[in-house]
Design an enzyme around this catalytic site. Structure first.
Site, short mmCIF file in Angstrom:
data_model
loop_
_atom_site.label_atom_id
_atom_site.label_comp_id
_atom_site.label_asym_id
_atom_site.label_seq_id
_atom_site.Cartn_x
_atom_site.Cartn_y
_atom_site.Cartn_z
N LEU A 511 44.52 -42.84 -5.04
CA LEU A 511 44.76 -43.67 -4.69
C LEU A 511 44.90 -44.73 -3.97
O LEU A 511 46.11 -45.42 -3.42
CB LEU A 511 46.47 -42.77 -4.23
CG LEU A 511 46.91 -41.73 -5.11
CD1 LEU A 511 47.77 -40.41 -5.17
CD2 LEU A 511 47.51 -42.24 -7.01
N GLN A 513 42.53 -46.02 0.54
CA GLN A 513 41.93 -44.93 1.05
C GLN A 513 42.79 -45.01 2.92
O GLN A 513 42.60 -46.19 3.40
CB GLN A 513 40.48 -45.95 1.57
CG GLN A 513 39.84 -45.86 2.31
CD GLN A 513 38.51 -44.56 2.10
OE1 GLN A 513 38.15 -44.30 1.59
NE2 GLN A 513 38.20 -43.66 2.65
N GLY A 515 43.30 -43.65 6.50
CA GLY A 515 42.45 -42.96 7.83
C GLY A 515 41.57 -42.47 8.08
O GLY A 515 40.52 -42.46 8.46
N PHE A 516 41.96 -41.60 7.41
CA PHE A 516 40.52 -40.25 7.67
C PHE A 516 40.11 -39.55 6.14
O PHE A 516 39.71 -38.65 6.13
CB PHE A 516 41.34 -38.72 8.24
CG PHE A 516 41.86 -39.25 9.59
CD1 PHE A 516 41.06 -39.44 10.44
CD2 PHE A 516 42.84 -38.81 9.98
CE1 PHE A 516 41.23 -39.82 12.13
CE2 PHE A 516 43.59 -38.95 11.51
CZ PHE A 516 42.65 -39.46 12.07
N PRO A 518 39.56 -40.57 1.55
CA PRO A 518 40.24 -41.26 0.07
C PRO A 518 41.55 -40.35 0.04
O PRO A 518 41.70 -38.99 0.56
CB PRO A 518 39.31 -40.97 -0.51
CG PRO A 518 38.01 -40.00 -0.10
CD PRO A 518 38.58 -39.98 1.10
N VAL A 519 42.36 -40.66 -0.95
CA VAL A 519 43.82 -40.53 -1.08
C VAL A 519 43.60 -40.35 -2.48
O VAL A 519 43.55 -41.39 -3.35
CB VAL A 519 44.88 -40.68 -0.83
CG1 VAL A 519 45.62 -40.10 -1.43
CG2 VAL A 519 44.88 -40.62 0.62
N ASP A 630 50.86 -42.39 15.25
CA ASP A 630 50.20 -43.25 14.03
C ASP A 630 51.33 -43.41 13.91
O ASP A 630 50.51 -43.77 12.25
CB ASP A 630 49.17 -42.97 13.81
CG ASP A 630 48.13 -43.28 12.93
OD1 ASP A 630 47.87 -44.26 14.18
OD2 ASP A 630 47.47 -43.44 12.02
#
EC number: 2.7.11.1
Length: 820
Positions: A511, A513, A515-516, A518-519, A630
């Site tokens: 879906l 990328q 911050g921590f 990939p999704v 954040d």
């Protein structure tokens, strides 16, 4: 023979006077000949309340409601036609021929009625200073109907809840479906016919929250209602006739109200002259949720809340408890002997005993017994083999439990004594166990102390400073940091399940990328779609942030927060599983030249309001105060109806009690969204999130990125451009030009949002509003404070970046920037 103009004036003057009074003062009453129409209102004599037509969120739906007259923003306390809104341009609220109060649309169709015809139509409807709408007989002046007997989501002083077992009549509160939809929602608050009665919140057919039994002046499950508490409530029961009445009394001159929200929170407010003050909220923590720890489980309201088994009990399913699911509860470690009819003075070996537990909320499923004192209550339970516990409570008397002990809470202060029935061996062995454990502990301490001394002597001889090493033989041992009680209700997924769902993390399922890491989109075997965040080893989100996100999101429930379904831990792999939101993140639409056209100004304004409501929940309304740290456009996800949900809680921090701010040695966040005090001193608070919200607000209005915006030869930032637009045109010119011509937005609304955004990005935290004030600013028409010129950040490169700054007490020592 003509009529002079002066004569005409004399004749018409009384009519003009009557008309002006009618338009300015509102109706005194509703009758057959004087209905209430759209645009007109009926005021209470003292001007405290007002009845009229209203439209939630400026929709096409019209409702008849009652609200506080002089308070902005409008607070609706009762709705007549909550299940069937008016959608026609003409509507009338009038008295029918049979004496009912009816609501007619433009076609004269009955949309709503009181459904209680009187003997004649010689009656009128009026609004009292209590907020009660009543139908009064013109001759006898008897009340024929009243809105207090048909409550909605709000209780006002002098209103009540009730039940009548003989007639089946009951009076309950029912929540709105949402903030903008007054139709009945998921939650109902009712008075139970138990003896003594209690107040329960139902979610559908299940108990969601309960108050504990009533004890003369307060509920035993509400520690606030102690002996020093002056209760504004009273409760009376007639057991013989099967009736009960819970009344809300007026204890002060302040306006007060009790409301069940669409999210299931029962809140008590009072108006202090400038705004609404929240006096009470429940559920306030996980322990307040019904049966959180299962049968014979004890929910402890420590920090954080946790489940444990009562003395003499062990988890019924240990593996489920280890995985964080405590709803199965506990079972007896030793079966009861249950020798009936033995007095406590003749108890011998094998006779059941009672363990006294202090500071508890009495469990549910209690039964009242008419014993005159605590000793009789004790004997009555002891002589009944099915009796598992008893309590003798001031203001109630004797309560017995003949079933499982469910929904028991232990408080740090307050609460009652509960005596639990145990096998005698459970207490007989406790002293012996303490001696054995104490002896073993002392022996271990002596051995460790001697070993440490010998090791220190050896290292001294080698002239080598002491080195401490911690070895971990289990690759999953860090998982033990997740206490089961901290993640109740969370699902732990197997890695093979997630691999199958995501087609082995196929790139076609990706879906985006984060911050921590990939999704990915995944589909479980039951066809349910999920979103999987796979944390990369180089992401910067370590074990601490991962555990923080799990613990935090699992405790937060709000329609504008993303829902965490579970997690997966497999060796070094760490995955978070969320609900799948079909429209991905806000930046997908906002910064795409084609997709941005799908979010016109009404949708953008709805997104802004949704984010503010989610932030209000985090800062004020949740069981803990949460600072997100954040908040940014890529962390706002959109569902299929473009409703926003705040996501990514890896950097969030929790505040407890009266704590308002904190500092950190590691400053983390995203460039452009970080407040000045946080970026340079590490000091963060609610106002840090407010700054980020202000930046987000200006991005949504303009459709421009904070990180890449550059205007004019001077290279102004988005914040600088917004300031100039506000000075020149009130902020209207800041609106995204791609939608400004197509959607014909309300200029006042846009300008107001720009000014709110500028107030949120003030250099000094003290100059920024809090989130409650922001929400009020958005929903009211009151004048806004004038913002000061903000501190404009230097132009940064076209890449959203997360910054992590490790700092000493007085100066910055190291800065690392990671792509986000």
């Amino acid at each position: 023979m003509g009529i002079h103009l002066g004569e005409i004036g004399i004749v018409l003057f009384p009519w003009f006077l009557w008309l002006s009074l009618f338009l300015s003062c509102g109706y005194a009453a509703i009758t057959i000949s004087s209905p209430l129409t759209l645009g007109q209102t009926l005021s209470s004599p003292g001007g405290f309340y007002e009845l009229g037509f209203f439209s939630p969120n400026n929709s096409q739906n019209q409702y008849v409601g009652i609200w506080f007259k002089k308070i902005t923003p409008r607070v609706v306390v009762w709705v007549a036609n909550r299940e069937k809104p008016i959608t026609t341009p003409v509507a009338n609220l009038t008295i029918s021929r049979n004496g009912s109060l009816i609501l007619l649309d433009s076609s004269k169709n009955v949309v709503w009625s009181t459904r209680r015809p009187s003997i004649s139509n010689k009656c009128h409807a009026k609004l009292l200073d209590t907020g009660n709408l009543v139908i009064v007989d013109d001759v006898s002046e008897n009340l024929l109907w009243q809105s207090f007997e048909n409550p909605g989501d709000t209780m006002l002083p002098y209103s009540s809840l009730m039940y009548n077992l003989a007639t089946g009549e009951k009076r309950v509160l029912s929540s709105w479906k949402s903030h903008t939809d007054p139709s009945p929602g998921d939650f109902v608050v009712r008075l139970t016919p138990q003896v003594p009665a209690q107040i329960v919140t139902m979610r559908g057919s299940s108990v969601y929250k309960r108050s504990g039994p009533w004890a003369k002046t307060g509920f035993t499950g509400v520690p606030l209602m102690d002996e020093s508490y002056t209760s504004p409530f009273s409760l009376s029961q007639d057991v013989g006739n099967g009736t009960g009445l819970f009344s809300y009394l007026q204890r002060s001159s302040e306006l007060t109200r009790v409301i069940i929200t669409s999210e299931g929170y029962l809140k008590t407010f009072r108006y202090n002259g400038t705004g609404w003050v929240l006096d009470f909220i429940t559920p306030a923590n996980l322990c307040d949720l019904y049966g959180a720890c299962g049968p014979f489980g004890l929910c402890v309201t420590s920090n954080p809340t946790k489940c444990k088994c009562m003395k003499g009990f062990v988890p019924k399913y240990k593996e489920e408890w280890k995985r964080g699911n405590m709803t199965s509860g506990c079972m007896r470690r030793t079966e009861l002997s249950c020798q009936a009819n033995l007095s406590t003075k003749t108890q011998g070996k094998g006779v059941d005993v009672f363990y006294r537990l202090a500071n508890v909320k009495p469990p549910d499923l209690y039964e009242y017994a008419s014993f005159v004192d605590a000793d009789q209550c004790h004997q009555g339970c002891l002589s009944n083999c099915s009796c598992s516990a008893f309590a003798y409570i001031t203001g109630i008397g004797c309560l017995l439990w003949n079933h499982e002990l469910i929904d028991t809470i232990r408080y740090s202060v307050g609460g009652e004594f509960l005596s639990i029935r145990l096998a005698s061996s459970e207490l007989a062995g406790s002293r012996r166990t303490k001696i054995i454990v104490g002896s073993i502990s002392l022996s271990i301490f002596v051995i460790l102390a001697f070993g440490s001394y010998k090791y220190w002597r050896y290292r001294a001889k080698q002239n080598v400073g002491p080195t401490w090493a911690f070895f971990n033989n289990s690759q999953d041992s860090w998982k033990n940091g997740l206490e089961p009680q901290e993640i109740s209700g969370l699902t732990f997924f197997e890695m093979n399940t997630i691999r199958a769902a995501t087609n082995n993390f196929n790139v076609s399922n990706k879906l985006g990328q984060g911050g921590f890491g990939p999704v990915y989109k995944g589909t479980l075997s039951d066809k349910k779609d999920i979103a999987v965040k796979r944390l990369s080893s180089s992401s910067g989100q370590g074990t601490e942030e991962f555990m923080n996100e799990i613990k935090l999101i699992s405790k937060l429930q709000h329609r504008n927060l993303v829902r965490l379904l579970g997690c997966c831990i497999d060796g070094e792999e760490k995955l978070l599983i969320y609900e799948f939101l079909v429209n991905k993140s806000l930046d997908t639409f906002l910064f795409d030249l084609t997709l941005k056209l799908q979010i016109d100004w009404p949708k953008r304004f709805n997104i802004i309001q949704g984010v503010s409501r989610g932030l209000l929940y985090l800062h004020r309304d949740s069981c803990m105060r949460v600072i997100h740290r954040d908040l940014k456009v890529s962390n706002i996800l959109l569902d299929d109806k473009m409703n926003p949900k705040i996501s990514d809680f890896g950097l969030a921090r929790m505040f407890q009690g009266t704590q308002h701010q904190d500092n950190t040695r590691k400053v983390v966040g995203t460039l452009g969204y970080m407040s000045p005090e946080y970026a340079w001193t590490g000091m963060f608070s609610e106002k840090s999130d407010i700054y980020a919200f202000g930046v987000l607000l200006l991005e949504i209005i303009s459709g421009k990125k904070i990180s890449s915006f550059c205007c004019g030869e001077e290279g102004k930032t988005l914040l600088g451009h917004a300031w100039e637009c506000w000075l020149e045109t009130g902020g209207v010119d800041l609106l995204d030009e791609d939608i400004s011509s197509s959607c014909s937005p309300v200029e006042v609304e846009v300008a107001r949002c720009v000014q709110i955004g500028l107030l949120c990005i003030q250099q000094q935290a003290v100059d920024r509003p809090n989130i409650a004030q922001v929400v009020t600013m958005m929903t009211s028409a009151t004048d806004l404070p004038r913002p000061k010129q903000p501190l404009f950040a230097l132009q940064i490169q076209d890449q959203e970046s997360v910054v992590s700054v490790s700092k000493s007490v007085n100066h910055v020592t190291q800065t690392e920037i990671y792509g986000r």
